[in-house]
Design an enzyme around this catalytic site. Sequence first.
Site, short mmCIF file in Angstrom:
data_model
loop_
_atom_site.label_atom_id
_atom_site.label_comp_id
_atom_site.label_asym_id
_atom_site.label_seq_id
_atom_site.Cartn_x
_atom_site.Cartn_y
_atom_site.Cartn_z
N HIS A 41 -1.41 4.53 9.79
CA HIS A 41 -0.04 5.02 9.96
C HIS A 41 -0.06 6.33 10.75
O HIS A 41 0.44 7.36 10.29
CB HIS A 41 0.62 5.24 8.61
CG HIS A 41 0.69 4.01 7.73
ND1 HIS A 41 -0.39 3.50 7.08
CD2 HIS A 41 1.73 3.21 7.42
CE1 HIS A 41 -0.03 2.42 6.39
NE2 HIS A 41 1.25 2.23 6.58
N GLU A 67 4.36 -5.66 8.32
CA GLU A 67 3.01 -5.47 7.76
C GLU A 67 2.49 -6.76 7.13
O GLU A 67 1.27 -6.97 7.00
CB GLU A 67 3.00 -4.35 6.71
CG GLU A 67 3.18 -2.96 7.32
CD GLU A 67 3.12 -1.84 6.29
OE1 GLU A 67 2.95 -0.69 6.69
OE2 GLU A 67 3.26 -2.11 5.07
N HIS A 97 0.83 -1.22 0.00
CA HIS A 97 0.00 0.00 0.00
C HIS A 97 0.86 1.27 0.00
O HIS A 97 0.49 2.27 0.61
CB HIS A 97 -1.00 -0.03 1.16
CG HIS A 97 -0.38 -0.18 2.52
ND1 HIS A 97 -0.92 -0.94 3.53
CD2 HIS A 97 0.75 0.37 3.05
CE1 HIS A 97 -0.17 -0.84 4.61
NE2 HIS A 97 0.85 -0.05 4.34
N HIS A 109 10.36 -4.03 3.31
CA HIS A 109 10.65 -2.60 3.37
C HIS A 109 11.13 -2.15 4.73
O HIS A 109 10.69 -2.61 5.76
CB HIS A 109 9.58 -1.69 2.80
CG HIS A 109 8.23 -1.58 3.44
ND1 HIS A 109 7.40 -2.63 3.67
CD2 HIS A 109 7.55 -0.47 3.84
CE1 HIS A 109 6.26 -2.19 4.17
NE2 HIS A 109 6.32 -0.88 4.30
C1 DHB Z 1 5.95 3.72 2.54
C2 DHB Z 1 5.03 3.79 3.58
C3 DHB Z 1 4.25 2.70 3.89
O1 DHB Z 1 3.29 2.74 4.86
C4 DHB Z 1 4.40 1.51 3.22
O2 DHB Z 1 3.64 0.47 3.61
C5 DHB Z 1 5.33 1.41 2.19
C6 DHB Z 1 6.09 2.52 1.85
C7 DHB Z 1 6.77 4.89 2.17
O3 DHB Z 1 6.67 5.92 2.88
O4 DHB Z 1 7.47 4.85 1.17
FE FE Z 2 2.52 0.86 5.40
#
Ligand code: DHB
Ligand code: FE
Length: 313
Positions: A59, A240, A12, A193
């Site tokens: 978030h 996540e 997302h 990530h």
């Molecule tokens: C980013 C933020 C998110 O919540 C995520 O799930 C993936 C990437 C970002 O800030 O790039």
């Molecule tokens: Fe996220």
Amino acid sequence: MARIVASVNVSHVPAIGAAIDLGKTQQPYWAPVFKGFDFSRKWIADLKPDVIILVYNDHGSAFSLEIIPTFALGCAAEFPPADEGWGPRPVPVVKGHPELASHIGQSVILDEFDLTIVNKMDVDHGLTVPLSLMFGQPREWPCRIIPLPVNVVQYPPPTGNRCFQLGKALRKAVESYHEDLRVVIFGTGGMSHQLQGPRAGLINRSFDSNFLDKLVTDPVALTRIPFLEYVREAGSEAIELVMWLIARGALDAKVREVYRFYHVPTSNTALGHIILENLPKSGGAARKARAGGAKSRAARAPKARAAGKRRAA
Ligand code: DHB
Ligand code: FE
């Protein structure tokens, strides 16, 4: 009765929402990302779900470090897009399904999953970006959406097994609802990530591809991955991915992989996407479907069915 027929798991990444909103989808950086959703947009347009249960994490938009529900359930009639710092995204207000949501709350809480009931909430990129990827830019979202936020922001997040079991309880709840509704469950976030610190931008392709494979064939193995392994192997925000196990727990043990897409980089993360469907039921249920009931997929989606499993990238 209502039935969960499929799951959509998808990252997302907020930059995807910005690319859509600012008309950048055909730019060289973004075109391959959006091409990866051509099949998915057609698949969901053919499927025409009545309701989506959308599992995501907030978030810091609706909740903050003051209140951190582990699992919450959006029971309101409407959920406006959150202002995440640049104003709310220009996307439709999310229309909920208060009757089904209340029924799910009752069933799941009496099943000993103590969800926090939320009657007023803004929804951020965790929820709106997956909708934009699957539906583009409609005036209204084409179905009702029940938000189900999960805490993966503040330690301790729920375990993968707890998430998987919640998925099973959600399925039971949906299947005990009186109305014939076609429900799709979304599990969002991930994949690899890490957004901050010296390891920012960390990508672990083999972790991601193993996760995608096992999500189809052996999700129980994934439920045993401890928190620290997600963080160490695939970055702090890879946790996540436990939300994908909620969606998987809501499906049958054996599923059909309809489509898969994986793309690096997207922002500084790996984008993962997989669509799973329950296999057609044999016996009475299948006969009923063939007889042309509201749920006959054969009548609605001949092309998607004929296409079988598709992969991109
Ligand atoms: C980013 C933020 C998110 O919540 C995520 O799930 C993936 C990437 C970002 O800030 O790039
Ligand atoms: Fe996220």
